[in-house]
Enzyme design. Structure first.
Site, PDB file in Angstrom:
ATOM      1  CG  ASP A  33       2.690  -9.033  -1.212  1.00 44.75           C
ATOM      2  OD1 ASP A  33       2.888  -9.039  -2.450  1.00 44.75           O
ATOM      3  OD2 ASP A  33       1.804  -8.344  -0.672  1.00 44.75           O
ATOM      4  CB  SER A  64     -15.325   9.160   6.179  1.00 45.39           C
ATOM      5  OG  SER A  64     -15.706   9.879   5.025  1.00 45.39           O
ATOM      6  N   GLY A 119      -4.281   6.653  -2.603  1.00 47.83           N
ATOM      7  CA  GLY A 119      -3.706   6.432  -3.922  1.00 47.83           C
ATOM      8  C   GLY A 119      -2.226   6.716  -4.013  1.00 47.83           C
ATOM      9  N   GLY A 121       0.209   4.862  -2.668  1.00 44.27           N
ATOM     10  CA  GLY A 121       1.045   3.691  -2.452  1.00 44.27           C
ATOM     11  C   GLY A 121       1.484   3.518  -1.016  1.00 44.27           C
ATOM     12  CG  LEU A 122       2.186   6.434   1.223  1.00 46.78           C
ATOM     13  CD1 LEU A 122       2.161   7.825   1.864  1.00 46.78           C
ATOM     14  CD2 LEU A 122       3.593   5.850   1.272  1.00 46.78           C
ATOM     15  CB  SER A 124      -4.966   5.011   2.088  1.00 50.26           C
ATOM     16  OG  SER A 124      -5.317   4.662   0.752  1.00 50.26           O
ATOM     17  CD  GLU A 157      -6.975  -4.254  -0.274  1.00 48.83           C
ATOM     18  OE1 GLU A 157      -6.777  -3.456  -1.195  1.00 48.83           O
ATOM     19  OE2 GLU A 157      -7.145  -3.907   0.902  1.00 48.83           O
ATOM     20  CG  ASP A 169      -0.394  -3.141   1.561  1.00 48.13           C
ATOM     21  OD1 ASP A 169       0.845  -3.031   1.459  1.00 48.13           O
ATOM     22  OD2 ASP A 169      -1.177  -2.965   0.608  1.00 48.13           O
ATOM     23  CE1 TYR A 221      -0.274  -5.218  -6.253  1.00 52.97           C
ATOM     24  CE2 TYR A 221      -1.552  -7.202  -6.674  1.00 52.97           C
ATOM     25  CZ  TYR A 221      -0.695  -6.471  -5.873  1.00 52.97           C
ATOM     26  OH  TYR A 221      -0.256  -7.011  -4.686  1.00 52.97           O
TER      27      TYR A 221
END
Length: 379
Positions: A33, A64, A119, A121-122, A124, A157, A169, A221
């Site tokens: 990306d 939260s 954490g 990798g989905l 969040s 981000e 994402d 990363y």
């Protein structure tokens, strides 16, 4: 107690509404990306939900359900990157990003709930950003489109969180549709929906969360991104998207060995995304299984973003009957996905769980996901 009731207990008033945004799995197209390349994610049926109301001042109060009683207060006036730490940077960063784009916003009261594993990798973090983005877009009557909100989330981000991510994402969370994946061109930001009929084909997409946490704001990363930039500079292209597999022999002669492998992953991964889209549109999900396997090998060997737990999950899942498997997400932990016949789900789950126990690893969380609807209002 539902989220609206919890909001009222926390902030002393009724929320103006409730919005939610999904996490995502990336079917294929990892680290492409931010190289102006191609990706193919889908939103999953795991969501971050936010109850929200506008305030009359410039204060943002964020709380939260996973930190009961903890309310973070931030003044939007004069807010700069680095002023906030912890998870509150994601929702507050969206409001900051809206202002940076020229949209005047007031303070908000926000209460978040989520069943997207952190954490893993989905995505969040993007689910938080996108839930707040669609809430703010509606409550402040900004009239922003999905692709415009994608860029708002990405800027939050990149600049507030400090994670050098692309638009994958947020695009998955905002632009998805039930039963489909999103084919996204990260250069033009054009996207289209691609059918992903898992249930109709007797298939399950298993997520294997290794419970090894990762963070995009840490060095692994960022160093991969720098390698890609170096590769593009040496090859005299705007981005690695502009290279094809026929350019790799030239690249091998110009780049050091490590940078070449990083470049090779991006170039071949882009080709795999394009191939996957063609196969999904002509033959269906079963046909992409070999591409999943090849993608994992490339991430393991060329981009070096896998880890022993991810490799074990992928190898054992395949051995137990998965049609194809790969790590998904930024790497260095997180989750793998395994495309599996419905009849083999139990065997794959048991085999991976047993293999992790034998290796002395933390027990993985294994669950099925389906392509879900993108972000929007629910109440």
């Amino acid at each position: 107690m539902n989220l609206a009731t919890r909001f009222e207990a926390r902030f002393g008033r009724t929320p103006a509404g409730i919005w939610r945004a999904p996490g995502r799995v990336n079917v294929i197209g990892e680290h492409t990306d931010y190289n102006d390349g191609f990706v193919l994610p889908f939103a999953i049926d795991r969501f971050t939900t936010v109850a929200a109301s506008i305030r009359t001042d410039r204060t943002v109060r964020v709380s939260s359900t996973f930190a009961p009683g903890d309310v973070v207060e931030v003044d939007l006036e004069g807010l700069q990157p680095g002023d906030i730490s912890g998870w509150a940077v994601y929702p507050v960063g969206v409001l900051w990003s809206l202002e940076q784009a020229g949209h005047r916003v007031l303070g908000m009261d926000l209460l978040l709930d989520s069943d997207v594993p952190v954490g893993a990798g989905l995505s969040s973090s993007a689910a938080i950003e996108c839930a707040v983005a669609v809430a703010a877009n509606e409550l402040f009557d900004l009239g922003l489109t999905g692709p415009e909100l994608v860029l708002i989330g990405q800027r939050a981000e990149n600049e507030m969180v400090g994670a050098p991510t692309g638009i994958l994402d947020q695009s998955a969370s905002l632009l998805s549709s039930q039963g489909h994946a999103v084919f996204l061109d990260c250069r033009s930001q054009e996207s289209r929906l691609v059918p992903f009929p898992l249930m109709e084909d007797g298939l399950t997409m298993l997520v294997i969360d290794t419970r090894i946490s990762h963070s995009h704001a840490t060095g692994g990363y960022a160093s991969r991104r720098r390698s890609c930039e170096v590769g593009a500079d040496v090859m005299a292209v705007a981005a690695l998207r502009d290279l094809s597999e026929s350019d790799l022999s030239e690249a091998a002669g110009l780049l050091d060995e490590e940078t070449f492998r990083r470049v090779r992953h991006i170039v071949t991964e882009n080709a795999r995304v394009l191939a996957a889209v063609k196969l999904l549109e002509s033959q269906g999900p079963r046909a992409i299984a070999p591409l999943l396997d090849a993608s994992h090998a490339s991430m393991r060997d060329d981009f070096e973003i896998s880890c022993p737990e991810l490799d074990l999950a992928v190898d054992i899942a395949r051995d137990a009957g998965a049609l194809g498997a790969r790590m998904t997400g930024g790497g260095f932990g997180g989750s793998a996905i395994a495309l599996t016949n419905n009849d083999d789900v139990g065997r794959v789950t048991e085999s991976v769980t047993s293999a992790f126990a034998s290796a002395g690893y933390t027990a993985p969380a294994i669950f099925a996901v389906v392509p879900a609807e993108g972000a929007g209002r629910v109440e």
